[in-house]
Design an enzyme around this catalytic site. Structure first.
Site, PDB file in Angstrom:
ATOM      1  N   ALA A 133       0.912  -0.987   0.059  1.00  0.00           N
ATOM      2  CA  ALA A 133       0.187  -0.101  -0.145  1.00  0.00           C
ATOM      3  C   ALA A 133       0.814   1.294   0.081  1.00  0.00           C
ATOM      4  O   ALA A 133       1.679   1.305   0.853  1.00  0.00           O
ATOM      5  CB  ALA A 133      -1.266   0.019   1.098  1.00  0.00           C
ATOM      6  N   ALA A 135       0.502   5.773   0.105  1.00  0.00           N
ATOM      7  CA  ALA A 135      -0.593   6.993   0.531  1.00  0.00           C
ATOM      8  C   ALA A 135       0.443   7.596   0.520  1.00  0.00           C
ATOM      9  O   ALA A 135       1.671   7.995  -0.422  1.00  0.00           O
ATOM     10  CB  ALA A 135      -0.532   7.089   1.882  1.00  0.00           C
ATOM     11  N   SER A 136       0.010   9.452   1.039  1.00  0.00           N
ATOM     12  CA  SER A 136       0.842  10.279   0.008  1.00  0.00           C
ATOM     13  C   SER A 136       1.573  10.586   1.760  1.00  0.00           C
ATOM     14  O   SER A 136       2.965  10.929   0.933  1.00  0.00           O
ATOM     15  CB  SER A 136      -0.210  10.915   0.909  1.00  0.00           C
ATOM     16  OG  SER A 136      -1.156  11.187   1.836  1.00  0.00           O
ATOM     17  N   ILE A 137       1.929  10.005   2.429  1.00  0.00           N
ATOM     18  CA  ILE A 137       2.688  10.322   3.049  1.00  0.00           C
ATOM     19  C   ILE A 137       3.930   9.324   3.539  1.00  0.00           C
ATOM     20  O   ILE A 137       5.531   9.223   3.571  1.00  0.00           O
ATOM     21  CB  ILE A 137       1.993  10.636   5.474  1.00  0.00           C
ATOM     22  CG1 ILE A 137       1.810  11.847   4.827  1.00  0.00           C
ATOM     23  CG2 ILE A 137       3.687  10.037   6.010  1.00  0.00           C
ATOM     24  CD1 ILE A 137       1.033  12.300   6.216  1.00  0.00           C
ATOM     25  N   ALA A 138       2.872   8.297   3.311  1.00  0.00           N
ATOM     26  CA  ALA A 138       4.701   6.353   3.568  1.00  0.00           C
ATOM     27  C   ALA A 138       3.838   5.714   2.581  1.00  0.00           C
ATOM     28  O   ALA A 138       2.560   5.473   2.817  1.00  0.00           O
ATOM     29  CB  ALA A 138       4.251   6.333   4.986  1.00  0.00           C
ATOM     30  N   GLN A 139       4.328   4.305   2.574  1.00  0.00           N
ATOM     31  CA  GLN A 139       4.353   2.922   2.325  1.00  0.00           C
ATOM     32  C   GLN A 139       4.501   1.743   3.411  1.00  0.00           C
ATOM     33  O   GLN A 139       5.287   2.353   3.898  1.00  0.00           O
ATOM     34  CB  GLN A 139       4.106   2.804   1.193  1.00  0.00           C
ATOM     35  CG  GLN A 139       6.193   3.008   0.762  1.00  0.00           C
ATOM     36  CD  GLN A 139       6.652   2.547  -0.234  1.00  0.00           C
ATOM     37  OE1 GLN A 139       6.198   3.409  -1.494  1.00  0.00           O
ATOM     38  NE2 GLN A 139       8.249   1.617  -0.839  1.00  0.00           N
ATOM     39  N   VAL A 140       3.152   1.090   2.656  1.00  0.00           N
ATOM     40  CA  VAL A 140       3.582  -0.341   4.020  1.00  0.00           C
ATOM     41  C   VAL A 140       4.273  -1.227   2.797  1.00  0.00           C
ATOM     42  O   VAL A 140       3.709  -1.705   1.527  1.00  0.00           O
ATOM     43  CB  VAL A 140       2.742  -0.021   5.022  1.00  0.00           C
ATOM     44  CG1 VAL A 140       2.503  -1.805   4.851  1.00  0.00           C
ATOM     45  CG2 VAL A 140       1.534   0.944   4.982  1.00  0.00           C
ATOM     46  N   LYS A 155       5.690  -0.106   8.135  1.00  0.00           N
ATOM     47  CA  LYS A 155       5.518   1.534   7.715  1.00  0.00           C
ATOM     48  C   LYS A 155       6.813   2.695   7.292  1.00  0.00           C
ATOM     49  O   LYS A 155       7.546   2.516   7.981  1.00  0.00           O
ATOM     50  CB  LYS A 155       4.371   2.400   8.720  1.00  0.00           C
ATOM     51  CG  LYS A 155       3.633   3.236   7.311  1.00  0.00           C
ATOM     52  CD  LYS A 155       2.829   3.891   8.490  1.00  0.00           C
ATOM     53  CE  LYS A 155       1.334   5.203   7.619  1.00  0.00           C
ATOM     54  NZ  LYS A 155       0.496   4.994   8.682  1.00  0.00           N
ATOM     55  N   ASP A 290     -10.567   7.461  12.399  1.00  0.00           N
ATOM     56  CA  ASP A 290     -10.310   6.977  10.673  1.00  0.00           C
ATOM     57  C   ASP A 290     -10.882   5.721  10.542  1.00  0.00           C
ATOM     58  O   ASP A 290     -10.543   4.479   9.481  1.00  0.00           O
ATOM     59  CB  ASP A 290      -8.996   7.728   9.882  1.00  0.00           C
ATOM     60  CG  ASP A 290      -9.276   7.284   8.462  1.00  0.00           C
ATOM     61  OD1 ASP A 290     -10.560   7.820   8.149  1.00  0.00           O
ATOM     62  OD2 ASP A 290      -8.391   7.846   7.879  1.00  0.00           O
TER      63      ASP A 290
END
Length: 507
Positions: A133, A135-140, A155, A290
């Site tokens: 995955a 995203a805008s700030i990090a990836q996993v 992460k 969230d």
């Protein structure tokens, strides 16, 4: 620096809003005066070709923010939690912002892990996958710890993301300053405060130690919650730019077919997800803010597994009690008591009429309770309730707005599992149990005990504090500070006048 060099970024932003069709949507949501709308469109139109085109399949606001990049995506997500600022319609559009970007290379992620943990990746992890995955700030990444064989989620922050966000946030600050200075109507929305709020949230997400801390605290609070799990935080394998949590294996809560195929009871899951959220908000005052399907799974044992702790909500004890009494009063349709609670808490100015306020609350509650059970929404009720309280002079309370927004999301998750769920029947036992435990004689004795404990801790200091207060009371008040400039300007004026007289006499 919040200086002129950010103007180009603002021009590009305005051009993208114009090109994507979002400019009109945003101005409408902010209820901008007609003159401001015309001026914004006239100024934005010449720069329209400079804007990013974005994906035409997306709604205008979502399209513009997605095209502008990570900071704008995150800003939109934060604004989706504030319908009091952007309106319900725009908040719904922003809520579906997809926080998905292309991943960065594995070797870059591995280098960052080695720099932060001080060990080669192959020495720490026996397996380390490509990004699962991004995203805008990090990836996993999915990985396996070499020493124990445990599966974990790793992460990793995007490289140089801190600098990129800091640059865009400075442009946001400049935009807020310009808007407040030249568009007076906007000051009621407090643009600078909104940007400060955004900066605080992003600063927390850019330090993964804080998200690890949130996961750890949430796990501690919920360890005895039956049918609920939070992945373990591995502090020894976490740092500012790297976070390691236990791997959450399960069926996505948004995939009803897979849930049915796995033999799970969707009605029981719907009831549990709503009751768990109320437990976390009321009992603990610390909740996942969230809590959508993308952050929830169902384990093989039927337990709900929650992850991604970047946005958490916190409510102090007194507002929790007020919220519970309001909710309980609305459930019982005791509008007079709900009105009294608002006045007792100071949420509504004392000069307002409690009977009139009670009638306004009835106009909100009765139509909702007259609906079919499958259409009753606690989130909608809270939204209407806030509208009424604002008309009676209640100031916006950020923590309750976040709670209301999360309630809407959780209700959506529950109804996706069981469309015929009766929200009130499910919520009532949780609220009643909280009221019984926290309001009444039992709670009064507990509060009194805590007060005595605090006084006991300060006992040795109390005589000195009392003496200092009495001495301060006897001292004459200090004269207000004198501004020397009026006097100086007076002498300067007198000097200039004398000089002019001398000049006239000489001439």
């Amino acid at each position: 620096m919040r200086g002129p060099h950010n103007i180009w970024r603002l021009i590009r932003t305005g051009a993208t809003l114009e090109r994507s069709g979002a400019m009109g949507v945003v101005l409408e949501a902010l209820d901008a005066p007609r003159g401001v709308r015309i001026l914004a469109r006239v100024l934005g139109w010449p720069f329209k070709p400079l804007g990013f085109r974005g994906d035409p399949a997306l709604p205008p606001a979502t399209r513009a923010l997605t095209a502008l990049g990570p900071a704008y995506i995150k800003f939109g997500q934060i604004l989706s939690t504030r319908p009091d600022l952007v309106g319900d319609e725009l908040a719904v559009q922003l809520r579906v912002l997809q926080d998905k970007l292309p991943p960065f290379p594995n070797d870059v992620a591995m280098k960052m892990i080695e720099e932060d943990l001080g060990l080669p990746v192959d020495q720490v992890f026996s397996e380390f996958s490509a990004p699962v995955a991004a995203a805008s700030i990090a990836q996993v990444h999915r990985a396996r710890i070499a020493d124990t064989g445990e599966e974990v989620a790793v992460k990793v922050l995007r490289p140089k993301i801190e600098k990129a966000f800091r640059t865009d946030i400075e442009a946001f600050h400049l935009a807020a300053t310009i808007i407040e200075r030249f568009i007076p109507f906007s000051r009621r929305l407090r643009p600078s405060d909104v940007v400060e709020h955004f900066e605080g949230i992003v600063s927390g997400e850019l330090d993964l130690r804080l998200e690890s801390s949130a996961a750890s605290e949430f796990a501690a609070n919920t360890r005895n919650d039956e049918g609920f799990r939070v992945p373990r935080a591995y502090w020894g394998l976490s740092s500012r730019r790297v976070m390691t949590l236990g791997w959450a294996e399960g069926v996505p809560l948004g995939d009803n077919d897979a849930i049915d195929a796995a033999g799970h009871d969707r009605q029981a899951l719907a009831k549990r997800v709503l009751q768990l959220f109320l437990h976390h908000a009321l009992r603990d005052g610390f909740f996942h803010a969230d809590m959508h399907q993308g952050n929830l799974k169902v384990g093989a044992d039927g337990a709900i597994i929650c992850y991604d702790f970047g946005i958490m909500g916190r409510i102090d004890e007194y507002p929790r009690r007020v919220y519970a009494e309001i909710l309980f009063g609305m459930i019982r349709q005791d509008y007079r008591r709900v009105a009294e609670v608002h006045f007792e808490a100071g949420y509504v100015p004392a000069e307002m009429d409690v009977d009139e306020f009670s009638r306004a609350l009835r106009a909100v509650g009765d139509p909702i309770f007259g609906m079919d059970a499958s259409h009753i929404s606690m989130g909608r009720l809270l939204s209407y309730l806030f509208e009424v309280t604002e008309r009676f002079g209640m100031q916006t309370r950020t923590e309750l707005i976040l709670l209301q927004r999360t309630m809407v999301v959780v209700e959506g998750v529950a109804r996706s599992l069981d469309p015929h769920m009766n929200i009130w029947e499910v919520a009532r036992p949780i609220v009643e149990a909280y009221i019984k435990e926290n309001i009444g004689p039992k709670a009064f004795l507990r509060d009194l005990t805590r007060t005595v404990q605090v006084l006991a801790r300060f006992g040795p200091k109390l005589p000195k504090l009392a003496e200092a207060a009495l001495v301060q009371q006897d001292m004459p008040p200090e004269p207000p500070p004198v501004n020397p400039w009026p006097q100086r300007l007076g002498w300067m004026g007198l000097g200039a006048g004398l000089a002019a007289l001398v000049a006239l006499a000489v001439s």
